[in-house]
Write a protein that holds these residues in place. Structure first.
Motif, PDB file in Angstrom:
ATOM      1  N   ASP A   4       0.805  -1.094  -0.030  1.00  0.00           N
ATOM      2  CA  ASP A   4      -0.139   0.116  -0.144  1.00  0.00           C
ATOM      3  C   ASP A   4       0.872   1.250  -0.001  1.00  0.00           C
ATOM      4  O   ASP A   4       1.834   1.515   0.989  1.00  0.00           O
ATOM      5  CB  ASP A   4      -0.966   0.083   1.114  1.00  0.00           C
ATOM      6  N   PRO A   5       1.073   2.109  -1.020  1.00  0.00           N
ATOM      7  CA  PRO A   5       1.766   3.337  -1.167  1.00  0.00           C
ATOM      8  C   PRO A   5       1.389   4.176   0.256  1.00  0.00           C
ATOM      9  O   PRO A   5       2.389   5.135   0.310  1.00  0.00           O
ATOM     10  CB  PRO A   5       1.183   3.814  -2.352  1.00  0.00           C
ATOM     11  N   ASP A   6       0.411   4.105   0.855  1.00  0.00           N
ATOM     12  CA  ASP A   6       0.203   5.019   1.909  1.00  0.00           C
ATOM     13  C   ASP A   6       0.725   4.365   3.177  1.00  0.00           C
ATOM     14  O   ASP A   6       0.530   5.080   4.278  1.00  0.00           O
ATOM     15  CB  ASP A   6      -1.414   5.314   2.118  1.00  0.00           C
ATOM     16  N   ASP A   7       1.390   3.322   3.133  1.00  0.00           N
ATOM     17  CA  ASP A   7       1.583   2.732   4.545  1.00  0.00           C
ATOM     18  C   ASP A   7       2.628   3.390   5.438  1.00  0.00           C
ATOM     19  O   ASP A   7       2.597   3.045   6.600  1.00  0.00           O
ATOM     20  CB  ASP A   7       2.362   1.246   4.239  1.00  0.00           C
ATOM     21  N   ASP A   8       3.278   4.220   4.883  1.00  0.00           N
ATOM     22  CA  ASP A   8       4.429   5.174   5.715  1.00  0.00           C
ATOM     23  C   ASP A   8       3.532   6.335   6.120  1.00  0.00           C
ATOM     24  O   ASP A   8       4.322   7.140   6.893  1.00  0.00           O
ATOM     25  CB  ASP A   8       5.455   5.381   5.025  1.00  0.00           C
ATOM     26  N   GLU A  51       5.097  -0.281  10.086  1.00  0.00           N
ATOM     27  CA  GLU A  51       5.081   0.116  11.541  1.00  0.00           C
ATOM     28  C   GLU A  51       4.407   1.649  11.996  1.00  0.00           C
ATOM     29  O   GLU A  51       4.177   2.017  12.737  1.00  0.00           O
ATOM     30  CB  GLU A  51       6.298  -0.036  12.419  1.00  0.00           C
ATOM     31  N   ALA A  52       4.292   2.231  10.601  1.00  0.00           N
ATOM     32  CA  ALA A  52       3.623   3.586  10.618  1.00  0.00           C
ATOM     33  C   ALA A  52       2.204   3.456  11.112  1.00  0.00           C
ATOM     34  O   ALA A  52       1.601   2.425  10.862  1.00  0.00           O
ATOM     35  CB  ALA A  52       3.765   4.454   9.513  1.00  0.00           C
ATOM     36  N   PRO A  53       1.401   4.691  11.354  1.00  0.00           N
ATOM     37  CA  PRO A  53       0.128   4.729  11.946  1.00  0.00           C
ATOM     38  C   PRO A  53      -0.943   4.017  10.868  1.00  0.00           C
ATOM     39  O   PRO A  53      -1.695   3.103  11.270  1.00  0.00           O
ATOM     40  CB  PRO A  53      -0.123   6.008  12.118  1.00  0.00           C
ATOM     41  N   TRP A  54      -0.797   4.499   9.586  1.00  0.00           N
ATOM     42  CA  TRP A  54      -1.506   3.895   8.665  1.00  0.00           C
ATOM     43  C   TRP A  54      -1.385   2.307   8.403  1.00  0.00           C
ATOM     44  O   TRP A  54      -2.558   1.850   8.254  1.00  0.00           O
ATOM     45  CB  TRP A  54      -1.288   4.805   7.195  1.00  0.00           C
ATOM     46  N   ALA A  55      -0.364   1.772   8.225  1.00  0.00           N
ATOM     47  CA  ALA A  55      -0.057   0.653   8.170  1.00  0.00           C
ATOM     48  C   ALA A  55      -0.699  -0.504   9.306  1.00  0.00           C
ATOM     49  O   ALA A  55      -1.180  -1.540   8.931  1.00  0.00           O
ATOM     50  CB  ALA A  55       1.585   0.313   8.134  1.00  0.00           C
ATOM     51  N   ARG A  56      -0.849   0.306  10.508  1.00  0.00           N
ATOM     52  CA  ARG A  56      -1.357  -0.607  11.717  1.00  0.00           C
ATOM     53  C   ARG A  56      -2.836  -0.390  11.634  1.00  0.00           C
ATOM     54  O   ARG A  56      -3.732  -1.141  12.125  1.00  0.00           O
ATOM     55  CB  ARG A  56      -0.710  -0.197  12.850  1.00  0.00           C
ATOM     56  N   PRO A  92      -5.460   8.044   5.734  1.00  0.00           N
ATOM     57  CA  PRO A  92      -3.967   8.599   5.620  1.00  0.00           C
ATOM     58  C   PRO A  92      -4.241   9.935   5.742  1.00  0.00           C
ATOM     59  O   PRO A  92      -4.988  10.639   4.871  1.00  0.00           O
ATOM     60  CB  PRO A  92      -3.520   8.009   4.428  1.00  0.00           C
ATOM     61  N   GLU A  93      -3.039  10.630   6.458  1.00  0.00           N
ATOM     62  CA  GLU A  93      -3.144  12.267   6.488  1.00  0.00           C
ATOM     63  C   GLU A  93      -2.433  12.605   5.110  1.00  0.00           C
ATOM     64  O   GLU A  93      -1.418  12.142   4.874  1.00  0.00           O
ATOM     65  CB  GLU A  93      -2.578  12.705   7.574  1.00  0.00           C
ATOM     66  N   ALA A  94      -2.756  13.596   4.380  1.00  0.00           N
ATOM     67  CA  ALA A  94      -2.365  14.175   3.122  1.00  0.00           C
ATOM     68  C   ALA A  94      -1.795  15.655   3.786  1.00  0.00           C
ATOM     69  O   ALA A  94      -2.429  16.217   4.436  1.00  0.00           O
ATOM     70  CB  ALA A  94      -3.450  14.243   2.270  1.00  0.00           C
ATOM     71  N   GLU A  95      -0.629  15.905   2.725  1.00  0.00           N
ATOM     72  CA  GLU A  95      -0.180  17.070   3.130  1.00  0.00           C
ATOM     73  C   GLU A  95      -0.864  18.098   1.945  1.00  0.00           C
ATOM     74  O   GLU A  95      -1.296  17.717   0.984  1.00  0.00           O
ATOM     75  CB  GLU A  95       1.480  17.019   2.864  1.00  0.00           C
ATOM     76  N   GLU A  96      -0.555  19.553   2.208  1.00  0.00           N
ATOM     77  CA  GLU A  96      -1.151  20.659   1.353  1.00  0.00           C
ATOM     78  C   GLU A  96      -0.845  20.386   0.135  1.00  0.00           C
ATOM     79  O   GLU A  96      -1.647  20.445  -1.069  1.00  0.00           O
ATOM     80  CB  GLU A  96      -0.814  21.780   1.654  1.00  0.00           C
ATOM     81  N   VAL A  97       0.681  20.051  -0.230  1.00  0.00           N
ATOM     82  CA  VAL A  97       1.193  19.878  -1.641  1.00  0.00           C
ATOM     83  C   VAL A  97       0.514  18.645  -2.549  1.00  0.00           C
ATOM     84  O   VAL A  97       0.674  18.506  -3.519  1.00  0.00           O
ATOM     85  CB  VAL A  97       2.495  19.782  -1.649  1.00  0.00           C
ATOM     86  N   GLU A  98      -0.044  17.627  -1.548  1.00  0.00           N
ATOM     87  CA  GLU A  98      -0.701  16.457  -2.260  1.00  0.00           C
ATOM     88  C   GLU A  98      -2.048  16.883  -2.753  1.00  0.00           C
ATOM     89  O   GLU A  98      -2.299  16.042  -3.838  1.00  0.00           O
ATOM     90  CB  GLU A  98      -0.406  15.301  -1.371  1.00  0.00           C
ATOM     91  N   ALA A 111      -7.285  -6.694  -9.644  1.00  0.00           N
ATOM     92  CA  ALA A 111      -7.631  -7.333  -8.363  1.00  0.00           C
ATOM     93  C   ALA A 111      -6.288  -7.437  -7.471  1.00  0.00           C
ATOM     94  O   ALA A 111      -6.589  -7.338  -6.254  1.00  0.00           O
ATOM     95  CB  ALA A 111      -8.099  -8.750  -8.573  1.00  0.00           C
ATOM     96  N   ALA A 112      -5.198  -7.694  -7.957  1.00  0.00           N
ATOM     97  CA  ALA A 112      -4.107  -7.852  -7.118  1.00  0.00           C
ATOM     98  C   ALA A 112      -3.576  -6.136  -6.452  1.00  0.00           C
ATOM     99  O   ALA A 112      -3.448  -6.329  -5.519  1.00  0.00           O
ATOM    100  CB  ALA A 112      -2.901  -8.026  -8.328  1.00  0.00           C
ATOM    101  N   ARG A 113      -4.106  -5.104  -7.214  1.00  0.00           N
ATOM    102  CA  ARG A 113      -3.712  -3.819  -6.621  1.00  0.00           C
ATOM    103  C   ARG A 113      -4.669  -3.524  -5.709  1.00  0.00           C
ATOM    104  O   ARG A 113      -4.376  -3.180  -4.677  1.00  0.00           O
ATOM    105  CB  ARG A 113      -3.883  -2.779  -7.897  1.00  0.00           C
ATOM    106  N   ARG A 114      -6.063  -4.048  -5.895  1.00  0.00           N
ATOM    107  CA  ARG A 114      -7.112  -3.848  -4.784  1.00  0.00           C
ATOM    108  C   ARG A 114      -6.810  -4.471  -3.829  1.00  0.00           C
ATOM    109  O   ARG A 114      -7.063  -4.002  -2.476  1.00  0.00           O
ATOM    110  CB  ARG A 114      -8.463  -3.871  -5.597  1.00  0.00           C
ATOM    111  N   SER A 115      -6.221  -5.446  -3.772  1.00  0.00           N
ATOM    112  CA  SER A 115      -6.160  -6.367  -2.514  1.00  0.00           C
ATOM    113  C   SER A 115      -4.906  -5.772  -1.452  1.00  0.00           C
ATOM    114  O   SER A 115      -5.058  -6.062  -0.333  1.00  0.00           O
ATOM    115  CB  SER A 115      -5.659  -7.850  -2.765  1.00  0.00           C
ATOM    116  N   GLN A 116      -4.135  -4.871  -1.913  1.00  0.00           N
ATOM    117  CA  GLN A 116      -3.334  -4.119  -0.798  1.00  0.00           C
ATOM    118  C   GLN A 116      -4.066  -3.549   0.329  1.00  0.00           C
ATOM    119  O   GLN A 116      -3.570  -3.681   1.554  1.00  0.00           O
ATOM    120  CB  GLN A 116      -2.421  -3.129  -1.630  1.00  0.00           C
ATOM    121  N   ILE A 117      -5.296  -2.948   0.095  1.00  0.00           N
ATOM    122  CA  ILE A 117      -5.950  -2.246   1.192  1.00  0.00           C
ATOM    123  C   ILE A 117      -7.334  -2.503   1.148  1.00  0.00           C
ATOM    124  O   ILE A 117      -7.986  -2.148   1.911  1.00  0.00           O
ATOM    125  CB  ILE A 117      -5.520  -0.668   1.151  1.00  0.00           C
TER     126      ILE A 117
END
Length: 364
Positions: free
Chosen positions: A97-101, A169-174, A207-213, A291-297
């Motif tokens: 998941d690209p947001d895991d960190d 181990e980041a908040p979103w990952a857990r 997942p918390e997003a930053e202003e630039v994102e 389906a493979a991509r969706r399964s991440q999260i």
């Protein structure tokens, strides 16, 4: 597997070179992104080197075994070492998941059950606060609407990691697996006959997003101000400090009233709005992906009833993974890792199965 791992090892080496260049440090945002990616690749690179070393050791032992029985005796142990190293590398190579960190914004809302549901929402908030404390995360209460008996009709908080957490181990990952409907079975404080009631509260994790994102145009916003309501300090019901923001293109509505000033409430509301819009964009991308991509999260549906907290039996049951324990009191005190890990393991198994299925399909 070897080709994808080698590419990541090469990327890791390239990042190391960039981070050694003094010119890079003129752009702190770039340095942060490079460091985050470098840290994320670290475990995979280490696993690749361990797998490579185990492969070489086994090949050497098999060659020497032709002439020396002692080396022949080592082969089974080295084969087991190689198998374990290969399994670890394979797990790390499964798309993440690209947001895991990321850090998260977590919302708890009372549901069916009136005051009892609001009290349960308060219990869930305390559980997450204690869990964050046990994991060394920082928490910040963003906004809350209290109920008459001391619970919460709804409450939002930010959860942030300290420093750069290890992958997974980041908040979103857990905490991403906590989203959904949480059901409680117990005798409410308002029940005079001692009967067990069932009520529920909803949890939303973003997942918390930053202003630039997340780019938000002022023309896309409808901003209303009003007086705060409910239990609170001197500013409640005295000034128009509460803020409600409507994002017109998506219909997303966010309100905040906890801060004393209108500006502070607007900043808090915008923070939540960015997280919601980031989540909407991610949901749309997942809906179009394979389906493979969706399964991440999406292995665990965050809109379903996910868990039951049974007080009389001190039992917790997770309906997605089948996890069950009889230490509800300690879980509510923040010892949530075993419950979360059952969801992490189920998600990882689903992602590995999806990758294996995709690989077998492309090879046929």
């Amino acid at each position: 597997m070897l080709e994808s791992a080698a590419a990541l090892v090469s990327e890791h080496a390239d990042l190391e070179q960039q981070l050694a260049d003094p010119a890079v440090f003129g752009d702190q945002d770039l340095v942060r992104r490079l460091n985050k990616r470098y840290a994320a690749l670290g475990p995979t690179v280490a696993a690749y080197h361990a797998w490579h070393a185990a492969t070489d050791d086994l090949a050497a032992a098999r060659e020497m075994a032709k002439e020396d029985a002692e080396f022949a005796a080592e082969v089974p142990s080295l084969e087991a070492t190689l198998e374990a190293a290969e399994d670890k590398l394979r797990r790390l190579l499964v798309p993440r998941d690209p947001d895991d960190d990321r850090d998260v914004i977590l919302e708890v809302k009372a549901g069916e059950g009136g005051e009892e549901s609001a009290l349960f929402a308060g219990d869930l908030l305390r559980m997450y606060l204690r869990y964050a404390e046990l994991r060394g995360w920082k928490t910040e209460l963003i906004d809350a609407t209290e109920s008459d008996l001391g619970g919460y009709k709804d409450v939002r908080m930010a959860v942030k990691a300290k420093g750069t957490p290890q992958p997974g181990e980041a908040p979103w990952a857990r905490l991403k697996y906590e989203g959904g409907v949480h059901r409680v079975q117990r005798v409410p404080v308002t029940e005079s006959q001692g009967r067990i009631h069932t009520s529920a509260a909803g949890v939303l994790v973003m997942p918390e997003a930053e202003e630039v994102e997340v780019v938000i145009h002022e023309n896309d916003l409808k901003i209303d101000v009003y007086r705060s309501s409910g239990p609170g300090g001197q500013s409640v019901n005295t000034t128009d400090s509460a803020v409600r923001i409507t994002h017109l293109p998506t219909g997303t509505v966010v309100s905040c009233q906890n801060e004393k000033s209108q500006l502070q409430n607007k900043e808090s509301a915008m923070r939540v709005l960015r997280a919601r819009l980031h989540q909407l964009a991610q949901d749309a991308a997942d809906a179009e992906a394979s389906a493979a991509r969706r399964s991440q999260i999406r292995t665990v549906d965050r809109s379903e009833r996910i868990r039951t907290y049974n007080y009389p039996e001190n039992r917790l049951s997770d309906h997605r993974t089948g996890f069950k324990s009889y230490n509800l009191d300690t879980v509510l005190d923040g010892e949530l890792d075993a419950v979360v890990q059952s969801a992490v393991d189920a998600d990882e198994a689903a992602r590995m199965a999806a990758v294996a299925e995709a690989s077998s399909g492309s090879g046929s």
